[in-house]
Design an enzyme around this catalytic site. Structure first.
Site, PDB file in Angstrom:
ATOM      1  N   GLY A  51       0.705  -1.078   0.439  1.00  0.00           N
ATOM      2  CA  GLY A  51      -0.053  -0.035  -0.084  1.00  0.00           C
ATOM      3  C   GLY A  51       0.931   1.219  -0.171  1.00  0.00           C
ATOM      4  O   GLY A  51       2.115   0.997  -0.468  1.00  0.00           O
ATOM      5  N   CYS A  52       0.626   1.987   0.953  1.00  0.00           N
ATOM      6  CA  CYS A  52       1.655   3.564   0.542  1.00  0.00           C
ATOM      7  C   CYS A  52       2.282   3.178   1.139  1.00  0.00           C
ATOM      8  O   CYS A  52       2.483   2.942   2.403  1.00  0.00           O
ATOM      9  CB  CYS A  52       0.634   4.275   1.254  1.00  0.00           C
ATOM     10  SG  CYS A  52       1.751   6.328   1.538  1.00  0.00           S
ATOM     11  N   PHE A  53       3.600   3.988   1.074  1.00  0.00           N
ATOM     12  CA  PHE A  53       4.820   3.158   1.052  1.00  0.00           C
ATOM     13  C   PHE A  53       5.198   4.456   2.674  1.00  0.00           C
ATOM     14  O   PHE A  53       6.135   3.943   3.399  1.00  0.00           O
ATOM     15  CB  PHE A  53       6.104   3.788   0.032  1.00  0.00           C
ATOM     16  CG  PHE A  53       5.986   5.069  -0.351  1.00  0.00           C
ATOM     17  CD1 PHE A  53       5.693   6.630  -0.059  1.00  0.00           C
ATOM     18  CD2 PHE A  53       6.749   5.194  -2.087  1.00  0.00           C
ATOM     19  CE1 PHE A  53       5.575   7.424  -0.617  1.00  0.00           C
ATOM     20  CE2 PHE A  53       6.376   6.399  -2.324  1.00  0.00           C
ATOM     21  CZ  PHE A  53       6.185   7.494  -1.999  1.00  0.00           C
TER      22      PHE A  53
END
Length: 180
Positions: free
Chosen positions: A13-15
């Protein structure tokens, strides 16, 4: 004891979330947010990644000392701090750039990843959809994306999305965390 420095590249997902998780893990020397797995030439930008058209995933590249933490443990932490059963999505973040992915750097990592994915599948109600691909190009994300949680702990996304992931990490893997 000499160090055994290795690299792992994963996207969950979002880093910002994945970076924050691994910055707390014992044996992790460095975590860099970036992009990998794309199909277009050249260095991508965050804006291009967000379009979903480049094929890149938001990932982190984790440099770790394998004498302190194993690649298998890195993957177990990764797989248990995001949802590996949702295709191209983590929470409200949707698109191929948010897919669950393990980019392996050699055959040994590939074999370990295959084993971890198989073993952990029994713990999930839905099938694991984590992509397993060879690591090719890694592009470091823009500076404002590095150390995002450390630099912005009160930002809304951090309190509502990252804090719960960190709580889960601390609950499930307290023996793998750096000393406070």
């Amino acid at each position: 004891m000499s160090k055994n420095i290795q690299v792992a590249t994963v996207g969950g997902g979002c880093f910002w979330c994945t970076e924050a998780v691994f910055q707390e893990v014992k044996g992790v020397e460095n975590v860099v947010s970036g992009y990998s797995g794309g199909k277009v030439p050249g260095r991508p930008t965050y804006r291009e990644i967000c379009s979903g058209l480049t094929g890149h995933a938001e990932v982190v590249q984790i440099t770790f000392d394998a004498n302190v933490i194993s690649y298998q443990d890195i993957l177990i932490i990764f797989m248990t701090t995001h949802d590996p059963t949702t295709l191209n999505r983590q929470g409200a973040d949707r698109g191929t750039q948010y897919r669950s992915v393990i980019f392996y750097h050699n055959e040994d990592q590939k074999n370990i990843a295959e084993r971890v994915l198989k073993e952990l599948s029994a713990y999930y109600d839905n099938p694991i959809v984590t992509e397993l691909s060879p690591a090719k190009n890694f592009y470091e994300a823009e500076q404002e994306h590095q150390d995002f949680y450390k630099n912005n702990p009160n930002y809304g996304y951090c309190t509502f999305v990252i804090d719960p992931k960190l709580s889960k990490l601390r609950q499930l893997h307290s023996d793998k965390l750096k000393d406070a």
